[in-house]
Motif scaffolding. Structure first.
Motif, PDB file in Angstrom:
ATOM      1  N   HIS A  31       0.814  -1.213   0.000  1.00 45.47           N
ATOM      2  CA  HIS A  31       0.000   0.000   0.000  1.00 45.47           C
ATOM      3  C   HIS A  31       0.852   1.268   0.000  1.00 45.47           C
ATOM      4  N   SER A  32       2.142   1.114  -0.216  1.00 44.82           N
ATOM      5  CA  SER A  32       3.018   2.295  -0.251  1.00 44.82           C
ATOM      6  C   SER A  32       3.241   2.734  -1.688  1.00 44.82           C
ATOM      7  N   GLN A  33       3.509   4.010  -1.851  1.00 51.27           N
ATOM      8  CA  GLN A  33       3.791   4.553  -3.182  1.00 51.27           C
ATOM      9  C   GLN A  33       5.281   4.878  -3.271  1.00 51.27           C
ATOM     10  N   THR A  62       8.062   6.584  -5.537  1.00 52.04           N
ATOM     11  CA  THR A  62       8.175   7.505  -6.669  1.00 52.04           C
ATOM     12  C   THR A  62       9.636   7.630  -7.071  1.00 52.04           C
ATOM     13  N   TRP A  65       5.636  -3.750  -5.669  1.00 47.93           N
ATOM     14  CA  TRP A  65       5.338  -2.443  -5.078  1.00 47.93           C
ATOM     15  C   TRP A  65       4.706  -1.503  -6.108  1.00 47.93           C
ATOM     16  N   ASN A  66       4.061  -0.455  -5.587  1.00 48.91           N
ATOM     17  CA  ASN A  66       3.446   0.554  -6.477  1.00 48.91           C
ATOM     18  C   ASN A  66       4.487   1.599  -6.848  1.00 48.91           C
ATOM     19  N   VAL A  67       4.699   1.744  -8.136  1.00 51.40           N
ATOM     20  CA  VAL A  67       5.785   2.620  -8.592  1.00 51.40           C
ATOM     21  C   VAL A  67       5.258   3.633  -9.599  1.00 51.40           C
ATOM     22  N   THR A  68       5.796   4.843  -9.543  1.00 48.73           N
ATOM     23  CA  THR A  68       5.624   5.793 -10.658  1.00 48.73           C
ATOM     24  C   THR A  68       6.991   6.406 -10.945  1.00 48.73           C
ATOM     25  N   VAL A 115       3.780   2.802 -15.842  1.00 49.77           N
ATOM     26  CA  VAL A 115       4.058   3.643 -14.665  1.00 49.77           C
ATOM     27  C   VAL A 115       5.018   4.796 -14.978  1.00 49.77           C
ATOM     28  N   THR A 163       1.612  12.674  -4.062  1.00 47.64           N
ATOM     29  CA  THR A 163       2.258  12.297  -2.804  1.00 47.64           C
ATOM     30  C   THR A 163       2.963  10.955  -2.982  1.00 47.64           C
ATOM     31  N   ALA A 164       3.892  10.691  -2.082  1.00 42.45           N
ATOM     32  CA  ALA A 164       4.649   9.434  -2.159  1.00 42.45           C
ATOM     33  C   ALA A 164       5.122   9.047  -0.764  1.00 42.45           C
ATOM     34  N   ASP A 165       5.318   7.745  -0.558  1.00 47.13           N
ATOM     35  CA  ASP A 165       5.850   7.269   0.729  1.00 47.13           C
ATOM     36  C   ASP A 165       7.372   7.121   0.677  1.00 47.13           C
TER      37      ASP A 165
END
Ligand SMILES: Cc1cc2nc3c(=O)[nH]c(=O)nc-3n(C[C@H](O)[C@H](O)[C@H](O)COP(=O)(O)OP(=O)(O)OC[C@H]3O[C@@H](n4cnc5c(N)ncnc54)[C@H](O)[C@@H]3O)c2cc1C
Length: 417
Positions: free
Chosen positions: A19-21, A23, A43-46, A117, A162-164
């Motif tokens: 659930h973390s972003q 970046t 993981w969630n990546v942009t 992404v 926003t990002a973690d």
């Protein structure tokens, strides 16, 4: 710790990361590698890239990399490309920078996981904590209670995200140092900016007509200066009125210090050729032990009158040139993270712990270095990491192989959070 407790912690970590972003700033070789490594973990990546994939590499696309392809890619990248049906370059191949982009980096960026992404033409302008100022919770993990807030700009339109976790892989190429003595602009440097370049023009092809038959001053004693000198000397063979000055702070027998038993033949050859041109050939006027003091217009010839200070003798000397190639290095763009708590080296502007580790290295050959470990990449600002060439600050010793190692180390570290 009990086995059950360990399993529970690992499950919590996985849930947290899911659930973390993450970046990633910059789609150069290290940004793309970081994205692959994070996606591999689920993981969630942009990724935000201000230009196109490999934007900085493209600027010196005609230059051959010193390091063979095997040092410039990861097993992960190779596997991904093979899975997508691509054939990889030979492990020993010394690719042009353009070839490296077209045969490795760009195809990687086109695999669906990355393409989905990746946001190109998007510049990251500023980063802060969403609900904290720079001075809040100094050096404390509590800063991570508030996510990062990033100001982006794409085609004139601004937005926040926003990002973690933030991985800054934005490199240094493009943020040139100044040519003048002491590292500030010399008189006239900014005024005559249209006749000065700080990079590696394609002197034998695209940019040929801007240099052929003219007088060029090259400043610097690194491999970029050497590359420009060798190309300009070739140009002079075809257009003998091409005149070449090479100014270095370094004195002695030759402008470049050869690496003993250099394992990279391309680098060894370049050093030998440039040094030989400087010390034994009439093609190049090498002026060692000099710094640039001023650049003025010379109205009669429409040239630039460059005044040099000879550092040892404390005398001056002037030369007339049409163009200047100032290969005086690059530095990190730090304004994007000035609202974060980054501990920087006051000499190199790289992250402090890494800079200290690099200072302890004695070898003249950057090929012998390995990434000194994730702990050197940790900042007082939790969950913010500077990777790739930017992590070396002003030092030009960075190699892709180190950046690829950094990615593995940081991804392991994040996984343990
Ligand atoms: C002439 C030259 C030759 C070199 N030869 C070798 C070699 O042979 N072997 C080797 O290992 N290394 C070599 N290097 C060093 C190094 O490997 C390269 O500089 C490499 O490009 C570094 O990769 P990177 O991903 O860290 O940064 P970069 O390739 O510089 O990528 C940074 C990316 O971030 C983007 N960016 C920058 N600012 C922003 C922003 N604010 N927002 C969004 N995106 C942004 C840029 O557009 C760029 O695409 C060489 C360097 C130079 C200059």
């Amino acid at each position: 710790m009990l086995e059950n407790e360990q399993i529970r912690l690992s499950q919590i970590r996985k849930f947290f990361m899911k659930h973390s972003q993450i970046t990633i700033l910059g789609a150069g070789p290290i940004g793309i590698e970081a994205a692959l490594a994070c996606l591999e973990r689920g993981w969630n990546v942009t990724i935000y890239e201000r230009g196109n994939v490999g934007e900085n590499l493209q600027k010196w696309g005609h230059v051959r990399l010193f390091s063979p392809f095997q040092l410039n890619h990861s097993p992960r990248g190779a596997r991904k490309l093979r899975e997508s049906g691509r054939t990889l370059p030979d492990e020993e191949a010394l690719l042009l920078s353009d070839e490296y982009i077209n045969e490795y980096l760009k195809p990687l960026s086109e695999i669906p996981e990355i393409a989905e992404v990746l946001e190109t033409q998007t510049t990251v302008r500023h980063i802060s904590r969403d609900m904290q100022l720079k001075g809040d919770h100094i050096g404390s993990e509590q800063r991570a209670d508030s996510p990062f807030r990033l100001l982006l700009e794409s085609e004139g339109i601004e937005k926040y995200v926003t990002a973690d976790f933030v991985l800054d892989c934005t490199g240094t190429f493009g943020n040139h140092n100044w040519l003048g003595r002491g590292g500030i602009p010399c008189l006239g440097e900014r005024k005559f900016a249209d006749r000065i370049r700080y990079d590696l023009p394609d002197l034998l092809n695209k940019d040929r007509q801007n240099y052929s038959g003219l007088a060029t001053l090259v400043v610097g004693s690194g491999y970029s200066a050497a590359t420009n000198i060798v190309s300009l000397a070739s140009l002079r063979q075809e257009a003998p009125s091409t005149t070449l000055y090479w100014v270095t702070r370094k004195t002695g027998d030759a402008p470049l210090t050869p690496i003993p038993e250099d394992a990279l033949p391309e680098r060894k050859q370049l050093t030998q050729r440039a040094n030989q041109l400087a010390s034994q050939s009439s093609d190049v006027n090498w002026i060692g032990g000099a710094v640039v003091d001023s650049i003025l217009a010379e109205p009669e010839s429409n040239q630039l009158k460059v005044t040099l200070v000879m550092t040892r003798e404390n005398t001056t000397r002037t030369i007339l040139v049409d163009r200047i190639l100032a290969n005086v290095g690059f530095h990190p763009e730090r304004s994007i993270y000035e609202e974060l708590q980054i501990h920087e080296c006051y000499a190199s502007h790289g992250p402090m712990k890494l800079a200290a580790a690099l200072m302890g290295e004695s070898s003249a050959d950057c090929l012998t270095q390995a990434s000194p470990g994730a702990s050197t990449l940790i900042n007082p600002e939790p969950n913010f990491f500077i990777l790739g060439s930017k992590s070396y600050g002003r030092s030009s010793r960075f190699l892709l192989k180190v950046g690829l190692e950094q990615v593995d180390q940081i991804v392991d570290l994040i996984a343990k959070k």
